[in-house]
Design a protein around this motif. Structure first.
Motif, PDB file in Angstrom:
ATOM      1  N   CYS A  94       0.845  -1.196   0.000  1.00 15.61           N
ATOM      2  CA  CYS A  94       0.000   0.000   0.000  1.00 15.61           C
ATOM      3  C   CYS A  94       0.877   1.241   0.000  1.00 15.61           C
ATOM      4  CB  CYS A  94      -0.913  -0.003   1.224  1.00 15.61           C
ATOM      5  SG  CYS A  94      -1.949   1.472   1.360  1.00 15.61           S
ATOM      6  N   ASN A  95       0.501   2.203  -0.829  1.00 13.04           N
ATOM      7  CA  ASN A  95       1.186   3.489  -0.879  1.00 13.04           C
ATOM      8  C   ASN A  95       0.120   4.568  -0.839  1.00 13.04           C
ATOM      9  OD1 ASN A  95       2.873   5.654  -1.252  1.00 13.04           O
ATOM     10  ND2 ASN A  95       3.363   5.185  -3.390  1.00 13.04           N
ATOM     11  N   ASN A  96      -0.048   5.172   0.337  1.00 19.23           N
ATOM     12  CA  ASN A  96      -1.149   6.111   0.567  1.00 19.23           C
ATOM     13  C   ASN A  96      -2.467   5.382   0.327  1.00 19.23           C
ATOM     14  OD1 ASN A  96       0.584   8.273   1.230  1.00 19.23           O
ATOM     15  ND2 ASN A  96       0.930   8.683  -0.954  1.00 19.23           N
ATOM     16  N   GLU A  97      -3.260   5.798  -0.657  1.00 17.60           N
ATOM     17  CA  GLU A  97      -4.543   5.149  -0.902  1.00 17.60           C
ATOM     18  C   GLU A  97      -4.500   4.241  -2.126  1.00 17.60           C
ATOM     19  OE1 GLU A  97      -7.680   7.986  -1.005  1.00 17.60           O
ATOM     20  OE2 GLU A  97      -7.335   8.692   1.037  1.00 17.60           O
TER      21      GLU A  97
END
Length: 206
Positions: A94-97
């Motif tokens: 996951c990277n931010n959203e």
């Protein structure tokens, strides 16, 4: 003799090929059904801090096929069954959203998750670009320590399931609990499968 051997050779080659390639139709277990109970995926004591990667050790055969097809961007007939279980090495990050899967030697695919609530009990996943693996996901079980179980109603109208874990393997007792939960939802044992991470060499640090 040659005229007899030639059609036999063609038949054997075609037969072996049909066994090795992914048969998406045979992996379809049942149409989407109503999920009566969900549990929070996001809680104060679960997955804190956010892990670098989530492993994908247990799932239904259809869910594994969907992920492999989407990552490789190939027709199922072009994917060998044998390369899935040891060479897929699928993890989720996951990277931010933005969520993305990684596997098959560093291939990646990005997705968006649109939750129906702030606890991620029910959410819809879609590829960030193009068409691919998408559908509505239901968090139905979690030990709030190591893993959570997700039932997925895919865009193809077929139900599947998967387990996300902080570890590449799970204790046999956890596996037993997960399989019992899958059976309680109506999934069938003959469609259960798993990924192995013994031979995985990840391209990016996790």
């Amino acid at each position: 003799m040659k005229s007899l051997f030639f059609p036999i050779a063609i038949f054997v080659t075609a037969f072996i090929s049909s066994i090795q390639c992914l048969d998406l139709e045979s992996a379809k277990e049942q149409p989407c059904f109503k999920i009566k109970k969900t549990v929070p995926l996001i809680t104060d004591d679960w997955v804190q801090p956010e892990p670098k990667a989530i492993y994908y050790p247990l799932m239904s055969r259809l869910d594994l096929y969907r992920n492999a097809i989407d990552l490789l961007q190939k027709d199922p007939a072009e994917i060998s069954e044998s390369e899935l279980y040891y060479d897929a090495c699928i993890v989720w990050k996951c990277n931010n959203e933005t969520y993305f899967s990684e596997g098959f030697g560093g291939r990646t695919r990005e997705y968006t998750a649109d939750p129906e609530d702030d606890k991620m009990e029910v959410y819809t996943m879609r590829p960030l670009k193009g068409k691919g693996y998408g559908g509505k996901a239901f968090t139905t079980y979690s030990d709030n320590e190591t893993f959570f179980f997700t039932a997925v109603c895919g865009d193809d109208g077929q139900m599947a399931w998967n387990v996300a874990s902080l570890t590449p393997t799970l204790p046999r007792e956890s596996v037993k609990i997960i399989h019992e939960h899958a059976l309680s939802l109506g999934f069938k044992k003959e469609f259960f499968t798993e990924l192995r991470y013994d031979r995985c060499h990840f391209q990016n640090d996790i």
